[in-house]
Design a protein around this motif. Structure first.
Motif, PDB file in Angstrom:
ATOM      1  N   ILE A 199       0.832  -1.208   0.000  1.00 31.22           N
ATOM      2  CA  ILE A 199       0.000   0.000   0.000  1.00 31.22           C
ATOM      3  C   ILE A 199       0.868   1.261   0.000  1.00 31.22           C
ATOM      4  O   ILE A 199       0.578   2.232  -0.694  1.00 31.22           O
ATOM      5  CB  ILE A 199      -0.952  -0.024   1.205  1.00 31.22           C
ATOM      6  CG1 ILE A 199      -1.989  -1.150   1.023  1.00 31.22           C
ATOM      7  CG2 ILE A 199      -1.664   1.311   1.376  1.00 31.22           C
ATOM      8  CD1 ILE A 199      -2.925  -1.330   2.189  1.00 31.22           C
ATOM      9  N   VAL A 200       1.961   1.228   0.762  1.00 34.11           N
ATOM     10  CA  VAL A 200       2.885   2.370   0.794  1.00 34.11           C
ATOM     11  C   VAL A 200       3.520   2.577  -0.581  1.00 34.11           C
ATOM     12  O   VAL A 200       3.601   3.703  -1.089  1.00 34.11           O
ATOM     13  CB  VAL A 200       3.961   2.176   1.875  1.00 34.11           C
ATOM     14  CG1 VAL A 200       5.063   3.219   1.722  1.00 34.11           C
ATOM     15  CG2 VAL A 200       3.350   2.258   3.259  1.00 34.11           C
ATOM     16  N   LEU A 201       3.979   1.493  -1.193  1.00 31.83           N
ATOM     17  CA  LEU A 201       4.591   1.600  -2.515  1.00 31.83           C
ATOM     18  C   LEU A 201       3.591   2.088  -3.559  1.00 31.83           C
ATOM     19  O   LEU A 201       3.923   2.917  -4.418  1.00 31.83           O
ATOM     20  CB  LEU A 201       5.168   0.245  -2.939  1.00 31.83           C
ATOM     21  CG  LEU A 201       6.439  -0.214  -2.218  1.00 31.83           C
ATOM     22  CD1 LEU A 201       6.789  -1.642  -2.629  1.00 31.83           C
ATOM     23  CD2 LEU A 201       7.598   0.717  -2.540  1.00 31.83           C
ATOM     24  N   ALA A 202       2.361   1.569  -3.483  1.00 32.28           N
ATOM     25  CA  ALA A 202       1.337   1.983  -4.437  1.00 32.28           C
ATOM     26  C   ALA A 202       1.006   3.468  -4.269  1.00 32.28           C
ATOM     27  O   ALA A 202       0.758   4.178  -5.247  1.00 32.28           O
ATOM     28  CB  ALA A 202       0.079   1.142  -4.253  1.00 32.28           C
ATOM     29  N   ALA A 203       1.014   3.938  -3.021  1.00 33.80           N
ATOM     30  CA  ALA A 203       0.697   5.341  -2.763  1.00 33.80           C
ATOM     31  C   ALA A 203       1.816   6.268  -3.223  1.00 33.80           C
ATOM     32  O   ALA A 203       1.556   7.351  -3.772  1.00 33.80           O
ATOM     33  CB  ALA A 203       0.415   5.549  -1.282  1.00 33.80           C
ATOM     34  N   THR A 204       3.063   5.852  -3.022  1.00 37.20           N
ATOM     35  CA  THR A 204       4.197   6.724  -3.340  1.00 37.20           C
ATOM     36  C   THR A 204       4.633   6.633  -4.801  1.00 37.20           C
ATOM     37  O   THR A 204       5.012   7.632  -5.401  1.00 37.20           O
ATOM     38  CB  THR A 204       5.402   6.390  -2.436  1.00 37.20           C
ATOM     39  OG1 THR A 204       5.728   4.997  -2.573  1.00 37.20           O
ATOM     40  CG2 THR A 204       5.077   6.678  -0.983  1.00 37.20           C
ATOM     41  N   VAL A 205       4.574   5.449  -5.370  1.00 35.49           N
ATOM     42  CA  VAL A 205       5.066   5.247  -6.740  1.00 35.49           C
ATOM     43  C   VAL A 205       3.943   5.341  -7.764  1.00 35.49           C
ATOM     44  O   VAL A 205       4.095   5.969  -8.814  1.00 35.49           O
ATOM     45  CB  VAL A 205       5.784   3.888  -6.866  1.00 35.49           C
ATOM     46  CG1 VAL A 205       6.255   3.657  -8.292  1.00 35.49           C
ATOM     47  CG2 VAL A 205       6.961   3.814  -5.898  1.00 35.49           C
ATOM     48  N   LEU A 206       2.794   4.712  -7.458  1.00 36.02           N
ATOM     49  CA  LEU A 206       1.691   4.672  -8.420  1.00 36.02           C
ATOM     50  C   LEU A 206       0.646   5.741  -8.173  1.00 36.02           C
ATOM     51  O   LEU A 206      -0.327   5.841  -8.928  1.00 36.02           O
ATOM     52  CB  LEU A 206       1.023   3.282  -8.377  1.00 36.02           C
ATOM     53  CG  LEU A 206       1.944   2.084  -8.590  1.00 36.02           C
ATOM     54  CD1 LEU A 206       1.152   0.793  -8.496  1.00 36.02           C
ATOM     55  CD2 LEU A 206       2.655   2.188  -9.926  1.00 36.02           C
ATOM     56  N   ARG A 207       0.809   6.501  -7.089  1.00 35.96           N
ATOM     57  CA  ARG A 207      -0.147   7.554  -6.723  1.00 35.96           C
ATOM     58  C   ARG A 207      -1.542   6.995  -6.469  1.00 35.96           C
ATOM     59  O   ARG A 207      -2.547   7.650  -6.749  1.00 35.96           O
ATOM     60  CB  ARG A 207      -0.207   8.629  -7.826  1.00 35.96           C
ATOM     61  CG  ARG A 207       1.119   9.329  -8.073  1.00 35.96           C
ATOM     62  CD  ARG A 207       1.529  10.171  -6.869  1.00 35.96           C
ATOM     63  NE  ARG A 207       2.719  10.975  -7.135  1.00 35.96           N
ATOM     64  CZ  ARG A 207       3.949  10.599  -6.800  1.00 35.96           C
ATOM     65  NH1 ARG A 207       4.139   9.452  -6.164  1.00 35.96           N
ATOM     66  NH2 ARG A 207       4.985  11.375  -7.066  1.00 35.96           N
ATOM     67  N   GLU A 208      -1.618   5.779  -5.938  1.00 37.16           N
ATOM     68  CA  GLU A 208      -2.899   5.184  -5.553  1.00 37.16           C
ATOM     69  C   GLU A 208      -3.119   5.463  -4.071  1.00 37.16           C
ATOM     70  O   GLU A 208      -2.692   4.697  -3.208  1.00 37.16           O
ATOM     71  CB  GLU A 208      -2.903   3.674  -5.817  1.00 37.16           C
ATOM     72  CG  GLU A 208      -2.861   3.316  -7.286  1.00 37.16           C
ATOM     73  CD  GLU A 208      -2.921   1.813  -7.500  1.00 37.16           C
ATOM     74  OE1 GLU A 208      -2.860   1.060  -6.507  1.00 37.16           O
ATOM     75  OE2 GLU A 208      -3.027   1.391  -8.662  1.00 37.16           O
ATOM     76  N   THR A 209      -3.777   6.555  -3.763  1.00 35.46           N
ATOM     77  CA  THR A 209      -3.965   6.964  -2.374  1.00 35.46           C
ATOM     78  C   THR A 209      -5.033   6.103  -1.716  1.00 35.46           C
ATOM     79  O   THR A 209      -6.172   6.048  -2.205  1.00 35.46           O
ATOM     80  CB  THR A 209      -4.392   8.437  -2.296  1.00 35.46           C
ATOM     81  OG1 THR A 209      -3.424   9.237  -2.985  1.00 35.46           O
ATOM     82  CG2 THR A 209      -4.489   8.885  -0.838  1.00 35.46           C
TER      83      THR A 209
END
Length: 298
Positions: free
Chosen positions: A109-119
């Motif tokens: 979830i952290v990677l998706a939020a920071t890299v993929l911009r999936e908040t």
């Protein structure tokens, strides 16, 4: 998620939770002189050799460059399972391994939020936090002694899986089964070479000689059910939904792992494990908005 996909999301941790009991059974026990002891990296190589062949001859390659497929396979499959099998071979219990590996959930979830911009939504953050607390309670209830090396390797396996999840989501590959087969192509040869380096040629030869029916049954389950079916479901869900909607379901894996260890290995869960397991399930329900939707219907 649709009802069908939610049912698949529930089936997935059931498959993967039981997988840890199967892995421990296949790897053998150092305390049991009658058990078959297979070098962990060799066991990983054999598993993914059967995942790749002969299926790759009949399954179409996803519409993604082969280099990207191999990159996904290096982290999601090679890194995760090479580290996990080695950790378990060094003494990490099956139930505890199923718990520690789920560090991949918040990391994904952290990677998706920071890299993929999936908040992630507030409900997803709260749900994952409650689920993580539940896992800590379960871990405290498990007790026991493990080496620092085994613990670090299991944590590293979770990190490798999280990186693979982010890559899978970024590529948005359709057809989870095809992705599973083709991304597995990168695993067998490097694992065999690593096994030779770590165990030596004689160690690998002895491992092949020790590959008996228990290891065969374990391999059949991990190949057909855990890898082909499990990752086909997982990769398919990641292709259709944000990571924060998919990975919280995997928090249920340690609950299933502990319950199946109880039923199959006689490891009776204690009060802390039961309370922590209930917390994990509650966290998943909150993360998926199931409680809120039910409340709106009443």
């Amino acid at each position: 998620m649709t009802l069908r996909d939610r049912l698949l999301a529930v089936l997935l941790p059931t498959i993967w939770g039981f997988n840890f009991v199967v892995l421990e059974w296949g790897l053998g026990s150092e305390s049991d002189p009658q058990s078959e002891r297979i070098p962990p990296l060799l066991f990983v190589a054999i598993r993914f050799l059967f995942v790749v062949f002969p299926a790759i001859l009949f399954v179409r390659k996803p519409d993604v460059p082969l280099s990207k497929l191999l990159l996904i396979g290096s982290f999601t499959l090679g890194g995760q399972y090479g580290l996990l099998y080695t950790s378990m071979a060094l003494g990490m219990p099956a139930g505890l391994a199923s718990l520690v590996l789920q560090v991949q959930v918040p990391l994904t979830i952290v990677l998706a939020a920071t890299v993929l911009r999936e908040t992630p939504t507030t409900a997803q953050i709260v749900g994952v936090t409650i689920g993580a607390i539940g896992m800590v309670v379960v871990g405290a209830g498990r007790g026991g002694h493990i080496t620092a090396v085994a613990l670090v390797l299991c944590l590293a396996a979770g990190l490798s899986w999280a990186i693979g999840n982010a890559l899978t989501r970024a590529l948005r590959v359709s057809g989870g089964f095809n992705l599973t087969i083709w991304s597995s192509l990168v695993v067998p040869l490097p694992m065999i070479l690593l096994a030779v380096v770590v165990e030596g040629p004689h160690g690998v030869a002895d491992g092949l000689e020790a590959f008996g029916w228990k290891a065969g049954v374990s391999t059949a389950y991990t190949v057909l059910v855990s890898t082909m079916l499990g990752f086909a479901i997982f990769n398919g869900l990641l292709a259709r939904y944000p990571s924060s909607s998919v990975v919280p379901w995997i928090l249920i894996v340690p609950v299933v792992g502990i319950l199946t260890a109880w039923l199959c290995l006689g490891e009776t869960p204690n009060a802390a494990e039961l309370v922590g397991g209930a917390g994990v399930i509650l966290g998943v329900c909150i993360a998926q908005g199931l409680l809120r939707r039910r409340g709106q219907r009443v």
